[in-house]
Design an enzyme around this catalytic site. Structure first.
Site, mmCIF file in Angstrom:
data_model
loop_
_atom_site.group_PDB
_atom_site.id
_atom_site.type_symbol
_atom_site.label_atom_id
_atom_site.label_comp_id
_atom_site.label_asym_id
_atom_site.label_seq_id
_atom_site.Cartn_x
_atom_site.Cartn_y
_atom_site.Cartn_z
ATOM 1 N N GLY A 178 198.674 90.054 -2.796
ATOM 2 C CA GLY A 178 200.116 90.295 -3.195
ATOM 3 C C GLY A 178 200.401 91.659 -3.291
ATOM 4 O O GLY A 178 200.438 92.390 -2.572
ATOM 5 N N GLU B 65 199.909 74.651 -6.495
ATOM 6 C CA GLU B 65 201.061 74.015 -5.889
ATOM 7 C C GLU B 65 200.842 72.732 -6.329
ATOM 8 O O GLU B 65 199.830 72.373 -6.976
ATOM 9 C CB GLU B 65 200.588 74.048 -4.321
ATOM 10 C CG GLU B 65 200.551 75.311 -3.457
ATOM 11 C CD GLU B 65 202.101 76.084 -3.523
ATOM 12 O OE1 GLU B 65 202.861 75.355 -3.502
ATOM 13 O OE2 GLU B 65 201.929 77.431 -3.972
ATOM 14 N N ILE C 187 199.130 94.247 -4.444
ATOM 15 C CA ILE C 187 197.936 95.357 -4.932
ATOM 16 C C ILE C 187 197.863 95.911 -3.407
ATOM 17 O O ILE C 187 197.707 95.380 -2.271
ATOM 18 C CB ILE C 187 196.536 94.685 -5.167
ATOM 19 C CG1 ILE C 187 196.600 93.847 -6.274
ATOM 20 C CG2 ILE C 187 195.562 95.808 -5.147
ATOM 21 C CD1 ILE C 187 195.538 92.918 -6.797
ATOM 22 N N GLY D 58 203.082 85.852 -6.368
ATOM 23 C CA GLY D 58 204.574 86.396 -7.106
ATOM 24 C C GLY D 58 205.695 86.981 -6.147
ATOM 25 O O GLY D 58 205.201 87.797 -5.294
ATOM 26 N N LYS E 142 191.715 85.214 3.167
ATOM 27 C CA LYS E 142 191.890 86.592 2.771
ATOM 28 C C LYS E 142 190.712 87.586 2.891
ATOM 29 O O LYS E 142 190.544 88.514 3.391
ATOM 30 C CB LYS E 142 192.259 86.620 0.991
ATOM 31 C CG LYS E 142 193.671 86.027 0.779
ATOM 32 C CD LYS E 142 193.911 85.788 -0.583
ATOM 33 C CE LYS E 142 195.350 85.479 -0.895
ATOM 34 N NZ LYS E 142 195.522 84.913 -2.428
ATOM 35 N N ASP F 204 192.515 79.542 0.387
ATOM 36 C CA ASP F 204 193.120 80.711 0.481
ATOM 37 C C ASP F 204 192.308 82.032 0.095
ATOM 38 O O ASP F 204 192.542 83.060 1.072
ATOM 39 C CB ASP F 204 194.157 80.455 -0.634
ATOM 40 C CG ASP F 204 194.924 81.853 -1.076
ATOM 41 O OD1 ASP F 204 196.019 81.874 -0.392
ATOM 42 O OD2 ASP F 204 195.008 82.565 -1.939
ATOM 43 N N LYS G 97 198.887 84.938 4.952
ATOM 44 C CA LYS G 97 197.456 84.887 5.273
ATOM 45 C C LYS G 97 197.054 84.294 6.083
ATOM 46 O O LYS G 97 195.928 84.435 6.978
ATOM 47 C CB LYS G 97 196.769 85.118 4.044
ATOM 48 C CG LYS G 97 197.048 83.652 3.125
ATOM 49 C CD LYS G 97 197.839 84.182 1.627
ATOM 50 C CE LYS G 97 198.381 82.853 1.153
ATOM 51 N NZ LYS G 97 198.972 83.039 -0.164
HETATM 52 N N1 HSE Z 1 198.089 80.480 -4.336
HETATM 53 C C1 HSE Z 1 197.973 82.024 -3.983
HETATM 54 C C2 HSE Z 1 197.049 82.549 -5.304
HETATM 55 C C3 HSE Z 1 199.008 82.855 -3.862
HETATM 56 O O1 HSE Z 1 197.026 81.520 -6.040
HETATM 57 O O2 HSE Z 1 196.551 83.433 -5.417
HETATM 58 C C4 HSE Z 1 199.240 84.161 -3.476
HETATM 59 O O3 HSE Z 1 198.426 84.204 -2.260
#
Ligand code: HSE
Length: 425
Positions: A143, A199, A145, A312, A214, A210, A114
């Site tokens: 992911g 993480e 979806i 995942g 998206k 993140d 992404k």
């Molecule tokens: N770190 C991201 C989350 C992973 O928790 O959604 C998937 O993009």
């Protein structure tokens, strides 16, 4: 080398050879799926998909695919038999250089990255178009979806009015623990890390970056011009408190980290990432734990909601392999998956857009000052509320005006404890 239409028509080629860049969590999932479901994948693609190479700098001597590994990108780039490449390394560099080189060499590329798509999507789509190959990235948002393909294919008859989603699983897990179990943020984050969701350095998740990447991808696709992450106001969940959760509950809401985008009247794109109070009756309110949910509002369909595992190994690999199948089936560039680059900042000034907010102040004469400044409000309650604390929901007004009034109250000596948008989805 791509198969020519003549070869395909004559049925000369029954196999397509592919490579995977990166053998981490998602990469190993891609390899696993290509192997495990090879027969059904071949049926859907119309050809056998044969994994020829895996790029990784690490050694995998015990892997059943040990013979396929290389540390040299040139082994893949220079291999004319490899026509589709899956990039699952993550990060912008060297993924960008590798992806661009593959596209320029006439190979289709699919990615789950992404960060790459949010930064370089317009440019890479243009290269793919020029070379009449594909750059696909279903796995980059949500992911497993399906969301990218539905927007540009299934919903192609619609003008997209708005997109709003829970786009980050880690933060949704943390918020669910705070809402359902009364956990503090730090405690919930620690649990997410122990379970392997977050993480070790979870800033990309909890600071909203993140989710920002998206929503940039979705907004670029839905509205046709590249929305860059640096232009999108982004706030994470690190400052949320158990008290915010209690006040939200009193307002009939839950707090979710929402990525949101729509087109403004002047043709710009409003995009933002922030925590928001969402009515408990909303379809987004019931999306809990590490799940993602994305609401797409089409002018013909009304609201369509996509729900599932947003991260995942196998869910993400599913989207990557689905894109590989589409590359195999495609005759040239898929024209509906395109957007233009944006020379200027195309993101609207959030201050001009109307909003309501939940606000919580503390200080002497707090309630009277707030009521006087904001006029019509909905006051909120929580157990053990100190007498000098006052929380409420404002009426709707431009966000700039809201900030102005809030600033004046702070100048009068009140402390602003919380300010969170309230959204009605
Ligand atoms: N770190 C991201 C989350 C992973 O928790 O959604 C998937 O993009």
């Amino acid at each position: 080398m791509r198969l020519s239409d003549r070869q395909i028509k004559k049925g000369e080629c029954h196999m397509v050879q592919v490579a995977v860049l990166g053998h981490g969590v998602v990469g190993s999932g891609v390899v696993e799926l290509l192997n495990k479901n090879s027969a059904s994948i071949a049926k859907k693609a119309g050809k056998e998909i044969k994994l020829k190479r895996i790029l990784d700098i690490r050694e995998f001597p015990d892997s059943p695919y040990a013979g396929l590994f290389t540390k040299e990108f040139a082994d893949i780039l220079g291999d004319g038999e490899i026509s589709v490449v899956a990039e699952v390394m993550g990060g912008v560099h060297p993924a960008y250089e590798f992806v661009k080189a593959c596209l320029e060499a006439g190979k289709s590329v699919v990615t789950s990255n992404k960060e790459l798509v949010a930064q370089k999507g317009a440019e890479l789509l243009a290269v793919a178009r020029e070379k009449d190959v594909n750059f696909l990235f279903e796995a980059s948002v949500g992911g497993g979806i399906p969301i990218i393909r539905p927007i540009h294919q299934c919903l192609a008859a619609n003008e997209i009015d708005e997109i709003a989603g829970i786009l980050n699983g880690t933060t949704n897990f943390i918020l669910t623990k705070m809402i359902k179990e009364g956990m503090a943020f730090d405690e919930a984050l620690k649990m997410a890390q122990e379970l392997g969701y977050a993480e070790a350095n979870p800033s990309a998740d909890v600071d909203g970056h993140d989710a920002c990447r998206k929503i940039c991808i979705l907004a670029s696709l839905a509205f046709g011009s590249h929305v860059y992450p640096e232009n999108v106001p982004t706030r994470g969940i690190t400052t949320l408190t158990a008290e915010d959760v209690q006040y939200a509950d009193n307002a009939g809401c839950v707090i979710k980290l929402i990525g949101r985008a729509f087109k403004t009247e002047d043709g710009k794109v409003y995009a933002m990432v922030s925590p928001a109070l969402i009515p408990k009756s909303s379809q987004l309110a019931g999306i809990d734990d590490v799940f993602n949910g994305i609401l797409v509002r089409g002018d013909a369909t009304g609201d369509v909601v996509f729900y599932g595992k947003g991260a995942g190994k196998l869910p993400t690999a599913s989207a990557v392999v689905g894109d590989m199948v589409d590359c195999v089936k495609a005759r040239g560039t898929i024209r509906s998956l395109q957007w233009e680059d944006s020379a200027e900042n195309n993101v609207a000034d959030y201050k001009t857009v109307s909003t309501t907010q939940y606000l919580c102040f503390q200080g002497e004469n707090c309630e009277a000052l707030c009521r006087d400044a904001f006029g019509t409000i909905q006051s909120l309650a929580r157990k053990r509320r100190p007498a000098d604390e006052f929380a409420f929901i404002t009426s709707e007004m431009p966000e700039g005006k809201l900030e102005e009034i809030t600033g004046k109250l702070q100048a009068k000596g009140l402390t602003l404890l919380s300010a969170i948008r309230k959204l009605d989805y």
